[in-house]
Design a protein around this motif. Structure first.
Motif, mmCIF file in Angstrom:
data_model
loop_
_atom_site.group_PDB
_atom_site.id
_atom_site.type_symbol
_atom_site.label_atom_id
_atom_site.label_comp_id
_atom_site.label_asym_id
_atom_site.label_seq_id
_atom_site.Cartn_x
_atom_site.Cartn_y
_atom_site.Cartn_z
ATOM 1 N N ARG A 11 -96.593 -38.834 -17.673
ATOM 2 C CA ARG A 11 -96.038 -38.717 -16.283
ATOM 3 C C ARG A 11 -94.838 -39.647 -15.899
ATOM 4 N NH1 ARG A 11 -101.531 -36.995 -15.313
ATOM 5 N NH2 ARG A 11 -102.216 -39.130 -14.514
ATOM 6 N N LEU A 12 -95.336 -40.913 -16.374
ATOM 7 C CA LEU A 12 -94.569 -42.200 -15.935
ATOM 8 C C LEU A 12 -93.399 -41.955 -16.868
ATOM 9 C CD1 LEU A 12 -94.050 -44.901 -15.006
ATOM 10 C CD2 LEU A 12 -95.127 -45.892 -17.144
ATOM 11 N N TYR A 13 -93.151 -41.640 -18.258
ATOM 12 C CA TYR A 13 -91.966 -41.311 -18.841
ATOM 13 C C TYR A 13 -91.240 -40.315 -18.528
ATOM 14 C CZ TYR A 13 -92.949 -45.142 -22.369
ATOM 15 O OH TYR A 13 -93.253 -46.214 -23.128
ATOM 16 N N GLU A 14 -91.841 -39.313 -17.891
ATOM 17 C CA GLU A 14 -91.005 -38.198 -17.599
ATOM 18 C C GLU A 14 -90.374 -38.560 -16.351
ATOM 19 O OE1 GLU A 14 -91.932 -33.259 -16.371
ATOM 20 O OE2 GLU A 14 -93.724 -34.859 -16.778
ATOM 21 N N ARG A 15 -91.072 -39.126 -15.244
ATOM 22 C CA ARG A 15 -89.974 -39.699 -14.061
ATOM 23 C C ARG A 15 -89.025 -40.577 -14.469
ATOM 24 N NH1 ARG A 15 -95.371 -40.598 -12.280
ATOM 25 N NH2 ARG A 15 -94.987 -42.923 -12.462
ATOM 26 N N GLU A 16 -89.338 -41.461 -15.530
ATOM 27 C CA GLU A 16 -88.306 -42.358 -15.935
ATOM 28 C C GLU A 16 -87.067 -41.822 -16.463
ATOM 29 O OE1 GLU A 16 -91.190 -46.341 -16.540
ATOM 30 O OE2 GLU A 16 -90.287 -45.250 -18.210
ATOM 31 N N LYS A 66 -86.232 -38.581 -16.747
ATOM 32 C CA LYS A 66 -85.525 -37.634 -15.899
ATOM 33 C C LYS A 66 -84.564 -38.032 -14.989
ATOM 34 C CE LYS A 66 -88.550 -33.551 -15.993
ATOM 35 N NZ LYS A 66 -89.155 -32.548 -15.297
ATOM 36 N N ASP A 67 -85.095 -39.429 -14.339
ATOM 37 C CA ASP A 67 -84.027 -40.036 -13.407
ATOM 38 C C ASP A 67 -82.876 -40.802 -14.301
ATOM 39 O OD1 ASP A 67 -85.550 -39.746 -11.156
ATOM 40 O OD2 ASP A 67 -86.559 -41.661 -11.245
ATOM 41 N N PHE A 68 -83.312 -41.232 -15.419
ATOM 42 C CA PHE A 68 -82.315 -41.727 -16.472
ATOM 43 C C PHE A 68 -81.261 -40.697 -16.870
ATOM 44 C CE2 PHE A 68 -81.032 -42.237 -21.065
ATOM 45 C CZ PHE A 68 -80.256 -43.570 -20.741
ATOM 46 N N SER A 88 -84.740 -32.593 -11.540
ATOM 47 C CA SER A 88 -84.835 -31.960 -13.205
ATOM 48 C C SER A 88 -83.657 -32.051 -13.803
ATOM 49 C CB SER A 88 -85.190 -30.580 -12.932
ATOM 50 O OG SER A 88 -84.500 -29.873 -12.068
ATOM 51 N N GLY A 89 -82.558 -32.017 -13.142
ATOM 52 C CA GLY A 89 -81.105 -31.971 -13.554
ATOM 53 C C GLY A 89 -80.739 -30.896 -14.440
ATOM 54 N N LYS A 90 -81.290 -29.726 -14.074
ATOM 55 C CA LYS A 90 -81.074 -28.484 -14.744
ATOM 56 C C LYS A 90 -79.534 -28.033 -14.438
ATOM 57 C CE LYS A 90 -85.599 -26.877 -15.439
ATOM 58 N NZ LYS A 90 -86.606 -25.982 -15.310
ATOM 59 N N LEU A 91 -78.986 -27.271 -15.198
ATOM 60 C CA LEU A 91 -77.536 -26.905 -15.149
ATOM 61 C C LEU A 91 -77.642 -25.395 -14.365
ATOM 62 C CD1 LEU A 91 -76.017 -28.016 -18.275
ATOM 63 C CD2 LEU A 91 -75.820 -29.321 -16.003
#
Length: 879
Positions: A416-421, A423-425, A449-452
């Protein structure tokens, strides 16, 4: 053995004047068992020669043959291998070492004893007898078993014993008394016989005289027997007296045995008690550390680690038979089990709290890193957790269930932590690629999420805004809704390349650091099977991997290396989808970005595979590389499709076709990107597809062209292609470069010939008729007699083309060529110079025909070659 000895003596040694003294049946050590005999022999003639002979049974019959002989004086060492135990092996050291195995130890000993005696009596040399019993090395005849074996040999040796000094002296005295013994042996023998008879008579008289003494001796023997009887009676009484003493001594001996047995049992009991006390006693300090030790400080962790190791040693001690039945041992084992369970529960609870706290602490730094294109550093967290690595190893070996639970909790919290980091990155990376947040919304980027989700039209609109310049020739391609590589500046592509490289450069150390930490913290370096069972379900949806773990998580993984990879997949499950979204965005911004992504991704995959081909990073980047390669192939296919769909204007001249200019731009960009790249082969294959498409579609457009002549379209475009390939020096397109040059040359020549047929049209037709008559068989000098081609007709045609008309025709031709050719390729002067050369060639051809077919007529052209050169130069300068 006696029969063999006599047979050998009779068949082998007697013919050679030798006596057989000892024999032993042997075979060579370490080889197939082929028996032979070693014989100790002496010669019957003086001086005596002592030999050791090897005798072997013949292969063709039952007789024996002499194989090899060694002189005893050449023997250096006799090695019997073992002086204490019976061993049939022995070595004889002659010029080299011969290893033998005797059929029995008795034969070996008898043979070695014979060798020793022969050495003492005949050679008197130093032979080393190694590992030989001292009983064998005695000159007297051995007793027991050896006597029976060597007795015959000893008698044979005694037969040939040398005279000692006293015997020699007696013989000399006797022979001095009979000086004639040498000259008259018969007289000497008769004298000795008479003396012997005298001695025999004296002996008989002496025996008769000693009868009285014999009687006296018999009486003495009778008295001695009586004394013996008396002694036996006394010994019997002594024996009865000692019998009672013996019974008392037996009782004393049995008592001493019991005392000794009791002492032995006491010593063993003490040893067992000391063993249990030394190996199953846990210090109070260790017990306190396990129950109350501080797991948050370095000193407390060290104390707990030492206590846990001590507890593990106490629990794993190898008990001797019967120990597990002792009540005290069972109590101690129960106490150790309670301590282990209590400490394992406390350790698992503390580490779970550390995992949760890490998630909260790291979340506070996300805002800072979201501004810059960097990922948060987890090194401090890893450093703090590595202090518990030894305790995790202890937990793994003592309570695998809690170790398994910690593993699952770590993966849940960290994923969960890496997913937030991450996705923000990636959100920051997408914003930087598109310029601003406002512009990124035009691509359909929203939320974390950054989806196109943007449409193609909005993407085209943004690309037009970001582009500073574009080529007018590609406007028809823009109408199709697909972006060309020339629509973006080099700076925009360089910016994208740097951002994409930054993304990969940030992800790679993050994954490697986490994998290294997992390996060290969870002690998964070594490959070993993990017991237990695990049930799991896998769903692959859009490249995302989701797993639902039950209580038996990770236990069916065959090796710990696979376990590391599965943990990495769980923790970094969002990396692959986010990379694919970023790649899709880059491909939408500019399809040529796939070139940058292919090179960068290939380099990072190559680097990761060199470290560990089966690692999570290598596998994930390899999967993403497949997507990038697919986009690259799609980019090439789109360019070929655009070539096939290109439409030209019917009202304006064609010039350089858009896809030819596009190929030049693509090749220049690709060469700069793929310089020293690992995927050069992919680019070469794309070059071949593109250049074939360019060649085919240039010819297609040339055939469809109405405003511009076909030869001009082919000439200009293939000249441009040839210039591009020559400048870029692409090795895989050498054949296509030569083909482009040939096509350019051929169509240039065709266009020049076609164009020059018009200024002197009638003159061309006249001389074509002359050549036709010559081809029909009319001699050249007789052509002038033909009515249609006589001298008057020739002069009439020539007069129609005076110098002024020729210049006017050339001027019109220059204007027409200028209309056909495009300015950007700048081939006008090249074509005009070629036309000048072709015109002069035709002029010389016409003059040659006039000289051959109309000799002496004095007919010449109204203008000269110099006039042609002046006309062409003047026309070129005036325009």
């Amino acid at each position: 053995m006696t029969a063999i000895k006599h047979a050998l003596q009779r068949d082998i040694f007697t013919p050679n004047d030798e006596r057989l003294l000892s024999i032993v049946n042997v075979c060579k050590a370490g080889k197939k068992k082929k028996n032979c005999f070693l014989c100790a022999t002496v010669t019957t003639e003086r001086p005596v020669q002592v030999n050791v002979v090897k005798v072997k049974k013949s292969d063709k019959g039952d007789f024996y043959k002499r194989q090899i002989a060694w002189a005893l004086r050449d023997l250096a060492v006799v090695d019997a291998k073992d002086a204490m135990k019976e061993n049939p092996e022995f070595d004889l050291h002659f010029e080299k070492i011969y290893k033998w195995v005797a059929s029995s130890t008795a034969e070996k000993n008898a043979f070695i004893s014979c060798i020793w005696k022969l050495n003492q009596r005949y050679l008197r040399k130093k032979i080393d007898f190694v590992n030989v019993s001292s009983q064998l090395l005695e000159e007297s005849v051995p007793s027991g078993e050896n006597q029976s074996v060597t007795g015959g040999d000893e008698e044979a040796v005694d037969e040939y014993q040398e005279l000692n000094a006293r015997e020699e002296q007696d013989i000399e005295i006797m022979m001095e008394g009979c000086e004639y013994a040498i000259s008259n042996a018969e007289a000497f023998a008769e004298k000795l016989s008479r003396e012997l008879q005298v001695l025999d008579g004296a002996n008989i008289q002496s025996i008769m005289a000693s009868e009285k003494q014999v009687n006296i001796l018999m009486k003495l023997l009778d008295e001695a027997l009586r004394e013996v009887d008396q002694i036996e009676l006394k010994l019997s009484s002594y024996e009865e007296m000692l019998q009672s003493v013996k019974e008392q001594m037996d009782q004393i001996s049995e008592s001493n045995h019991l005392i000794h047995l009791s002492n032995t049992n006491n010593v063993k009991l003490l040893s067992e008690i000391e063993f249990l006390v030394n190996h199953m006693d846990l210090a109070k300090g260790h017990i306190k550390a396990l129950q109350e030790g501080d797991l948050s400080s370095s000193r407390g962790i060290e104390a707990c680690t030492n206590a846990a190791d001590a507890l593990l040693q106490c629990m794993n001690v190898a008990l001797r038979p019967g120990h597990d039945m002792l009540h005290a041992v069972k109590q101690q084992q129960q106490r150790f089990g309670d301590l282990r369970e209590q400490f394992a529960r406390r350790l698992a609870s503390h580490l779970n709290n550390v995992f949760v706290q890490q998630g909260h602490d790291q979340s506070s730094t996300l805002a800072q890193h979201s501004i810059e294109l960097t990922l948060p550093n987890h090194h401090p967290f890893h450093r703090d957790l590595l202090r518990y690595a030894k305790l995790m190893e202890w937990l793994k070996s003592t309570d695998y269930g809690k170790y398994e639970g910690l593993t699952k909790n770590y993966m849940d919290y960290l994923s969960r932590l890496y997913e937030r980091e991450i996705k923000d990155f990636f959100e920051v990376a997408k914003i930087k690629m598109t310029g601003t947040t406002k512009e990124s919304k035009k691509f359909g980027l929203h939320g974390s999420s950054g989806k196109l989700t943007g449409s193609t039209s909005s993407l085209n609109k943004l690309t037009v805004q970001n582009s500073g310049s574009r080529r007018s020739q590609s406007s028809s391609l823009l109408d199709m809704g697909n972006m060309s590589a020339s629509d973006l500046d080099v700076a925009d592509r360089t910016k994208f390349d740097k951002i994409f490289e930054q993304v990969l450069s940030e992800l790679e150390p993050l994954c490697l650091a986490e994998q290294d930490f997992i390996s060290k913290f969870f002690k998964l370096q070594q490959h070993q099977n993990i017991p237990g069972t695990m049930t799991e379900t896998e769903d692959l949806d859009g490249g995302m991997l989701s797993r639902q773990y039950t209580s038996g998580v990770l236990q069916s993984i065959s090796s710990e290396k696979d376990m590391i990879r599965q943990m990495m997949i769980k923790i970094f499950r969002c990396i692959e989808p986010e990379l694919n979204n970023l790649i899709a965005l880059g491909d939408k911004i500019d399809s040529f970005n796939s070139l940058y992504m292919l090179v960068k991704m290939s380099h990072h995959v190559w680097t990761a595979q060199n470290v560990d081909p089966a690692s999570f990073l290598s596998t994930t980047l390899g999967n993403v590389l497949v997507t990038v390669k697919r986009n690259f192939d799609k980019c090439i296919s789109n360019q070929i499709r655009q070539m096939e769909e290109v439409k030209i204007s019917k009202k304006s001249k064609v010039g350089i076709l858009p896809f030819v200019a596009e190929f030049e731009e693509f090749a220049g960009l690709a060469e700069s990107i793929f310089k020293n790249a690992e995927r050069r082969g992919d680019l070469d294959k794309a070059y071949i597809k593109l250049i074939r498409g360019v060649f085919v579609n240039v010819e297609k457009v040339a055939n469809e062209s109405q405003k511009t002549p076909r030869d001009v379209v082919m000439m200009e475009n293939f000249h441009h292609i040839f210039a591009t390939l020559s400048r870029l020096k692409i090795s895989c397109l050498e054949a296509e470069k030569k083909e482009a040059k040939q096509k350019y040359t051929d169509h240039l020549q065709s266009y020049v010939i076609y164009s020059l047929g018009q200024p002197l049209e009638k003159l061309n037709h006249f001389f074509e008729g002359v050549e036709a008559r010559v081809a029909q068989g009319i001699r050249e000098e007789e052509v002038s007699y033909q009515l249609a081609f006589n001298k008057q007709e020739l002069r009439k045609v020539i007069k129609e083309y005076p110098g002024k008309e020729v210049k006017k025709g050339l001027d019109n031709l220059y204007k027409k060529v200028d209309k056909h050719l495009c300015e950007e390729e700048n081939l006008l002067q090249v074509v005009w110079h070629s036309m000048q050369d072709e015109f002069i060639r035709q002029y010389k051809h016409f003059e040659g025909l006039i000289a051959r077919c109309y000799p002496g007529s004095g007919v010449t052209m109204e203008f000269t070659i110099q006039d042609i050169l002046d006309y062409c130069s003047s026309i070129a300068q005036s325009h």
